[in-house]
Write an enzyme that holds these catalytic residues in place. Sequence first.
Site, PDB file in Angstrom:
ATOM      1  CG  HIS A  59       0.476  14.745 -23.856  1.00  0.00           C
ATOM      2  ND1 HIS A  59       1.133  15.916 -24.139  1.00  0.00           N
ATOM      3  CD2 HIS A  59       1.349  14.008 -23.101  1.00  0.00           C
ATOM      4  CE1 HIS A  59       2.342  15.906 -23.590  1.00  0.00           C
ATOM      5  NE2 HIS A  59       2.498  14.760 -22.956  1.00  0.00           N
ATOM      6  CG  ASN A 109      -2.109  15.605 -20.475  1.00  0.00           C
ATOM      7  OD1 ASN A 109      -1.102  14.922 -20.646  1.00  0.00           O
ATOM      8  ND2 ASN A 109      -2.915  15.450 -19.453  1.00  0.00           N
ATOM      9  CG  HIS A 152       5.198  10.087 -24.557  1.00  0.00           C
ATOM     10  ND1 HIS A 152       3.830   9.916 -24.465  1.00  0.00           N
ATOM     11  CD2 HIS A 152       5.474  11.239 -23.893  1.00  0.00           C
ATOM     12  CE1 HIS A 152       3.308  10.915 -23.759  1.00  0.00           C
ATOM     13  NE2 HIS A 152       4.277  11.726 -23.402  1.00  0.00           N
ATOM     14  CE  LYS A 181       4.820  17.112 -14.565  1.00  0.00           C
ATOM     15  NZ  LYS A 181       4.907  15.858 -15.252  1.00  0.00           N
ATOM     16  CG  HIS A 228      -1.715   9.846 -24.802  1.00  0.00           C
ATOM     17  ND1 HIS A 228      -2.316  10.233 -23.622  1.00  0.00           N
ATOM     18  CD2 HIS A 228      -0.379   9.977 -24.585  1.00  0.00           C
ATOM     19  CE1 HIS A 228      -1.389  10.601 -22.749  1.00  0.00           C
ATOM     20  NE2 HIS A 228      -0.207  10.453 -23.311  1.00  0.00           N
ATOM     21  CD  GLU A 273      -4.689  16.096 -15.871  1.00  0.00           C
ATOM     22  OE1 GLU A 273      -3.507  15.698 -15.790  1.00  0.00           O
ATOM     23  OE2 GLU A 273      -5.419  15.847 -16.828  1.00  0.00           O
ATOM     24  NE  ARG A 328       0.133  16.652 -13.241  1.00  0.00           N
ATOM     25  CZ  ARG A 328       0.840  15.880 -12.455  1.00  0.00           C
ATOM     26  NH1 ARG A 328       0.575  15.857 -11.153  1.00  0.00           N
ATOM     27  NH2 ARG A 328       1.803  15.107 -12.919  1.00  0.00           N
ATOM     28  CE  LYS A 356      -1.216  13.679 -14.807  1.00  0.00           C
ATOM     29  NZ  LYS A 356      -1.577  14.215 -16.141  1.00  0.00           N
ATOM     30  CD  GLU A 405       6.099  15.384 -22.878  1.00  0.00           C
ATOM     31  OE1 GLU A 405       5.423  16.427 -22.815  1.00  0.00           O
ATOM     32  OE2 GLU A 405       5.587  14.246 -22.781  1.00  0.00           O
ATOM     33  NE  ARG A 439      -4.016  -2.095   1.994  1.00  0.00           N
ATOM     34  CZ  ARG A 439      -4.024  -3.036   2.909  1.00  0.00           C
ATOM     35  NH1 ARG A 439      -3.225  -2.943   3.961  1.00  0.00           N
ATOM     36  NH2 ARG A 439      -4.832  -4.060   2.804  1.00  0.00           N
TER      37      ARG A 439
HETATM   38  P1  NAD Z   1      11.951   5.336 -22.279  1.00  0.00           P
HETATM   39  O1  NAD Z   1      11.802   5.258 -20.847  1.00  0.00           O
HETATM   40  O2  NAD Z   1      11.430   4.210 -23.112  1.00  0.00           O
HETATM   41  O3  NAD Z   1      13.484   5.586 -22.634  1.00  0.00           O
HETATM   42  C1  NAD Z   1      13.854   5.716 -23.970  1.00  0.00           C
HETATM   43  C2  NAD Z   1      15.006   4.773 -24.367  1.00  0.00           C
HETATM   44  O4  NAD Z   1      16.230   5.357 -23.943  1.00  0.00           O
HETATM   45  C3  NAD Z   1      14.957   3.407 -23.735  1.00  0.00           C
HETATM   46  O5  NAD Z   1      15.354   2.455 -24.699  1.00  0.00           O
HETATM   47  C4  NAD Z   1      15.984   3.485 -22.620  1.00  0.00           C
HETATM   48  O6  NAD Z   1      16.551   2.249 -22.295  1.00  0.00           O
HETATM   49  C5  NAD Z   1      16.999   4.406 -23.214  1.00  0.00           C
HETATM   50  N1  NAD Z   1      17.777   5.195 -22.286  1.00  0.00           N
HETATM   51  C6  NAD Z   1      17.366   5.769 -21.143  1.00  0.00           C
HETATM   52  N2  NAD Z   1      18.321   6.544 -20.634  1.00  0.00           N
HETATM   53  C7  NAD Z   1      19.385   6.441 -21.435  1.00  0.00           C
HETATM   54  C8  NAD Z   1      20.660   7.021 -21.449  1.00  0.00           C
HETATM   55  N3  NAD Z   1      21.041   7.921 -20.543  1.00  0.00           N
HETATM   56  N4  NAD Z   1      21.508   6.687 -22.445  1.00  0.00           N
HETATM   57  C9  NAD Z   1      21.131   5.834 -23.425  1.00  0.00           C
HETATM   58  N5  NAD Z   1      19.916   5.278 -23.482  1.00  0.00           N
HETATM   59  C10 NAD Z   1      19.038   5.581 -22.497  1.00  0.00           C
HETATM   60  O7  NAD Z   1      11.234   6.661 -22.877  1.00  0.00           O
HETATM   61  P2  NAD Z   1      11.049   8.124 -22.306  1.00  0.00           P
HETATM   62  O8  NAD Z   1      10.897   8.984 -23.502  1.00  0.00           O
HETATM   63  O9  NAD Z   1      12.062   8.456 -21.307  1.00  0.00           O
HETATM   64  O10 NAD Z   1       9.663   8.055 -21.519  1.00  0.00           O
HETATM   65  C11 NAD Z   1       8.441   7.856 -22.209  1.00  0.00           C
HETATM   66  C12 NAD Z   1       7.399   7.432 -21.210  1.00  0.00           C
HETATM   67  O11 NAD Z   1       7.192   8.475 -20.271  1.00  0.00           O
HETATM   68  C13 NAD Z   1       6.056   7.132 -21.833  1.00  0.00           C
HETATM   69  O12 NAD Z   1       5.593   5.911 -21.346  1.00  0.00           O
HETATM   70  C14 NAD Z   1       5.183   8.261 -21.358  1.00  0.00           C
HETATM   71  O13 NAD Z   1       3.846   7.889 -21.232  1.00  0.00           O
HETATM   72  C15 NAD Z   1       5.801   8.595 -20.038  1.00  0.00           C
HETATM   73  N6  NAD Z   1       5.527   9.946 -19.559  1.00  0.00           N
HETATM   74  C16 NAD Z   1       5.052  10.092 -18.297  1.00  0.00           C
HETATM   75  C17 NAD Z   1       4.823  11.339 -17.798  1.00  0.00           C
HETATM   76  C18 NAD Z   1       4.384  11.503 -16.364  1.00  0.00           C
HETATM   77  O14 NAD Z   1       4.031  12.619 -15.965  1.00  0.00           O
HETATM   78  N7  NAD Z   1       4.419  10.469 -15.556  1.00  0.00           N
HETATM   79  C19 NAD Z   1       5.060  12.473 -18.578  1.00  0.00           C
HETATM   80  C20 NAD Z   1       5.548  12.298 -19.869  1.00  0.00           C
HETATM   81  C21 NAD Z   1       5.781  11.018 -20.357  1.00  0.00           C
HETATM   82  N1  GLY Z   2       2.873  14.945 -18.199  1.00  0.00           N
HETATM   83  C1  GLY Z   2       1.622  15.505 -17.811  1.00  0.00           C
HETATM   84  C2  GLY Z   2       1.482  15.672 -16.336  1.00  0.00           C
HETATM   85  O1  GLY Z   2       2.367  15.354 -15.586  1.00  0.00           O
HETATM   86  O2  GLY Z   2       0.453  16.092 -15.892  1.00  0.00           O
END
Ligand code: NAD
Ligand code: GLY
Length: 367
Positions: free
Chosen positions: A251, A248, A268, A230, A255, A240, A244, A146, A188, A124
């Site tokens: 997005h 998006n 993404h 942010k 998405h 949100e 917030r 998030k 982003e 939890r």
């Molecule tokens: P990812 O986590 O898939 O990383 C991208 C690639 O880069 C992967 O293959 C990873 O292994 C590699 N990598 C990571 N760091 C590295 C480094 N320093 N050197 C070499 N390779 C490296 O993709 P991302 O773009 O980081 O994240 C996308 C995700 O984030 C999506 O799932 C999206 O929905 C999510 N997201 C969440 C929020 C939130 O607020 N929680 C906001 C925006 C995006």
């Molecule tokens: N990436 C959108 C949020 O964090 O609200």
Amino acid sequence: MSEFYEQVAIDLGERGYRIVIGDGLLMSANAFESSPSARTAVIVSNPQVASMYGVALRAALLGRFMQIHEVQLPDGEAHKNWQTLNLIFDALLQNNCDRKTVLFALGGGVIGDMTGFAAACYMRGVPFVQVPTTLLAQVDSSVGGKTAINHPMGKNMVGAFYQPQLVVCDLDVLDTLPLRELSAGLAEVIKYGPIYDMAFFDWLEQNIDALMARDRAALAHAVRRSCEIKAWVVGQDERESGLRAILNFGHTFGHAIEAGMGYGAWLHGEGVGAGMVMAAELSFRLGLVDASFVSRLKRLIERAGLPTRGPVLDAADNAGRYLELMRVDKKSEAGEIRFVVIDGPGKAAVRSAPDSLVREVIDACCA
Ligand code: NAD
Ligand code: GLY
């Protein structure tokens, strides 16, 4: 501590925390000074990132924890699902991890979102720390709490709001990021301009080449300013209920692209890049911005190496397929899609729009 580092505070009362931004932080025990300490830590990563940075993080954490376990998840958006999430729970249970165990998310947004969700659920709720290694994760996903996994029908559909206790952004790790991933992160970064800060947008126009060339000072400014914006938005509206949603921008279309193409086919950030152009075009057609603003945004997105047109998801009825996917968006209300639009440069709003108009936008903006 390294010579250069800065901090941004997330003001959420007892759930508040710091984002530490600088060079060489992964090698520095001091960067983790405000991390919770406990008997056990678990580093969650993937083989790609762990092979480059796992040893450094483990060394930085040695003084704070008696035992440090590691779990490696398969790499990529296609694995952001229940089966992979379960690998974290398996590892926590197999290692007798208690409710004080601290999880460290070492990776990009996929690792961060899944580790955060696992931390929210395990017993939890256990503490967790974000150690983002992509630009996207440093400027967005590691901040704000998030957490989620994907469902085949919709992106990030299963998750929780759950704040980390610290975010450590080491700019050095961006040197090993593939160029395509750097561009994805810039999507982003760019979004913060039209929704909130046109002075930052101007700065991005002047510095986009330096960012693409990984100029350290330019990256440091982009990460810090993105985190400040942010942090301000999340501080106003953590869960949100209103404001917030502006984060998006792009997005809703993005998405749909990710889900429609199959998770992982478009990154993404690439979906967000093309999605921002579509959302700007919608804003124009709603009479909220002029055509020159749309062209300006499109040009910057292009210069960041991102796609500015969406893919065709269905040759028979492309707009229909986008609409179908966008109805599952979390901002939808009673099946009505709600879009983040630009209501004059630097100001975002959330609006619905007639399907006929959205169809026109999709027809105009897809390859
Ligand atoms: P990812 O986590 O898939 O990383 C991208 C690639 O880069 C992967 O293959 C990873 O292994 C590699 N990598 C990571 N760091 C590295 C480094 N320093 N050197 C070499 N390779 C490296 O993709 P991302 O773009 O980081 O994240 C996308 C995700 O984030 C999506 O799932 C999206 O929905 C999510 N997201 C969440 C929020 C939130 O607020 N929680 C906001 C925006 C995006
Ligand atoms: N990436 C959108 C949020 O964090 O609200």
